[in-house]
Design an enzyme around this catalytic site. Structure first.
Site, mmCIF file in Angstrom:
data_model
loop_
_atom_site.group_PDB
_atom_site.id
_atom_site.type_symbol
_atom_site.label_atom_id
_atom_site.label_comp_id
_atom_site.label_asym_id
_atom_site.label_seq_id
_atom_site.Cartn_x
_atom_site.Cartn_y
_atom_site.Cartn_z
ATOM 1 N N ASN A 42 0.839 -1.203 0.000
ATOM 2 C CA ASN A 42 0.000 0.000 0.000
ATOM 3 C C ASN A 42 0.870 1.248 0.000
ATOM 4 O O ASN A 42 1.945 1.282 0.606
ATOM 5 C CB ASN A 42 -1.009 -0.008 1.153
ATOM 6 C CG ASN A 42 -0.392 -0.202 2.519
ATOM 7 O OD1 ASN A 42 0.644 -0.827 2.668
ATOM 8 N ND2 ASN A 42 -1.032 0.351 3.527
ATOM 9 N N ILE A 43 0.398 2.245 -0.735
ATOM 10 C CA ILE A 43 1.132 3.505 -0.896
ATOM 11 C C ILE A 43 0.159 4.641 -0.593
ATOM 12 O O ILE A 43 -0.795 4.858 -1.349
ATOM 13 C CB ILE A 43 1.691 3.642 -2.326
ATOM 14 C CG1 ILE A 43 2.576 2.434 -2.677
ATOM 15 C CG2 ILE A 43 2.474 4.949 -2.473
ATOM 16 C CD1 ILE A 43 2.982 2.355 -4.140
ATOM 17 N N GLU A 44 0.395 5.304 0.523
ATOM 18 C CA GLU A 44 -0.546 6.335 0.972
ATOM 19 C C GLU A 44 -0.098 7.727 0.529
ATOM 20 O O GLU A 44 0.996 7.910 -0.011
ATOM 21 C CB GLU A 44 -0.699 6.252 2.492
ATOM 22 C CG GLU A 44 -1.269 4.898 2.898
ATOM 23 C CD GLU A 44 -1.515 4.764 4.388
ATOM 24 O OE1 GLU A 44 -1.051 5.614 5.182
ATOM 25 O OE2 GLU A 44 -2.188 3.774 4.753
ATOM 26 N N GLU A 55 -3.014 -4.676 -3.080
ATOM 27 C CA GLU A 55 -3.538 -5.586 -4.104
ATOM 28 C C GLU A 55 -3.622 -4.894 -5.462
ATOM 29 O O GLU A 55 -3.278 -5.467 -6.493
ATOM 30 C CB GLU A 55 -4.944 -6.075 -3.717
ATOM 31 C CG GLU A 55 -5.007 -6.878 -2.446
ATOM 32 C CD GLU A 55 -5.305 -6.030 -1.226
ATOM 33 O OE1 GLU A 55 -4.749 -4.911 -1.104
ATOM 34 O OE2 GLU A 55 -6.088 -6.487 -0.379
HETATM 35 N N1 THU Z 1 -5.195 -1.603 2.582
HETATM 36 C C1 THU Z 1 -4.615 -2.411 1.649
HETATM 37 O O1 THU Z 1 -3.543 -2.117 1.128
HETATM 38 N N2 THU Z 1 -5.258 -3.540 1.316
HETATM 39 C C2 THU Z 1 -6.414 -3.977 1.895
HETATM 40 O O2 THU Z 1 -6.893 -5.040 1.532
HETATM 41 C C3 THU Z 1 -7.070 -3.173 2.924
HETATM 42 C C4 THU Z 1 -6.451 -1.873 3.222
HETATM 43 C C5 THU Z 1 -4.478 -0.398 2.990
HETATM 44 C C6 THU Z 1 -5.107 0.894 2.578
HETATM 45 C C7 THU Z 1 -4.510 1.845 3.586
HETATM 46 O O3 THU Z 1 -3.218 2.247 3.131
HETATM 47 C C8 THU Z 1 -4.332 0.994 4.828
HETATM 48 O O4 THU Z 1 -4.387 -0.348 4.398
HETATM 49 C C9 THU Z 1 -5.382 1.231 5.901
HETATM 50 O O5 THU Z 1 -6.659 1.146 5.372
#
Ligand code: THU
Length: 140
Positions: A42-44, A55
């Protein structure tokens, strides 16, 4: 790559996560039909909205490299609780892989095996669009 190796690859991707806002790292490893594997984390973003899940990073990397047939995905979180794909990711996975195997991996390396069909029953997909004929909404 074995299922166990795919899970380990997803766990390894936790260290690549850029998640300073949620502090919730997620890693993903997507196995293609040709044996190749694409990873994601995940990349925020400070504006929150542009953030993207692990994913979708894995799927978009694979599709942009010409891969469209996927066998399974492993999704790892650094929590005891399994992290299931969010609704948006389920919809993206549905587009390319309605028969996908989904393996969730927790911080202890424990796994839970599901399918895309478990996660998104009664889905909306390309077939839903082709069934539209005439002017059902009476717009003309
Ligand atoms: N997130 C994912 O990368 N995949 C998931 O299946 C659920 C949530 C991430 C999004 C965000 O960066 C962090 O988790 C918290 O929601």
């Amino acid at each position: 790559m074995t299922k166990q190796e795919l899970c380990q690859t997803a766990l390894d991707m936790l260290s690549r996560s850029y998640s300073p806002y949620s502090r919730f790292p997620v890693g993903a490893a997507l196995a293609c039909a040709d044996g190749s594997v694409y990873t994601g984390c995940n990349i925020e973003n400070a504006a929150y909205g542009p953030s993207v899940c692990a994913e979708r990073v894995a799927v978009f990397k694979a599709v942009s490299e010409g891969k469209r047939e996927f066998v399974r995905i492993a999704v790892a979180a650094s929590t005891k609780k399994f992290c299931a794909p969010c609704g948006v990711c389920r919809q993206v996975l549905q587009e390319f892989a309605p028969d996908l195997e989904v393996i969730l991996v927790n911080c202890d390396g424990e796994t839970k095996e599901l399918t895309q069909r478990d996660l998104l029953p009664y889905s909306f997909d390309g077939d839903s669009l082709t069934d539209c004929s005439g002017d059902p909404a009476g717009l003309s």
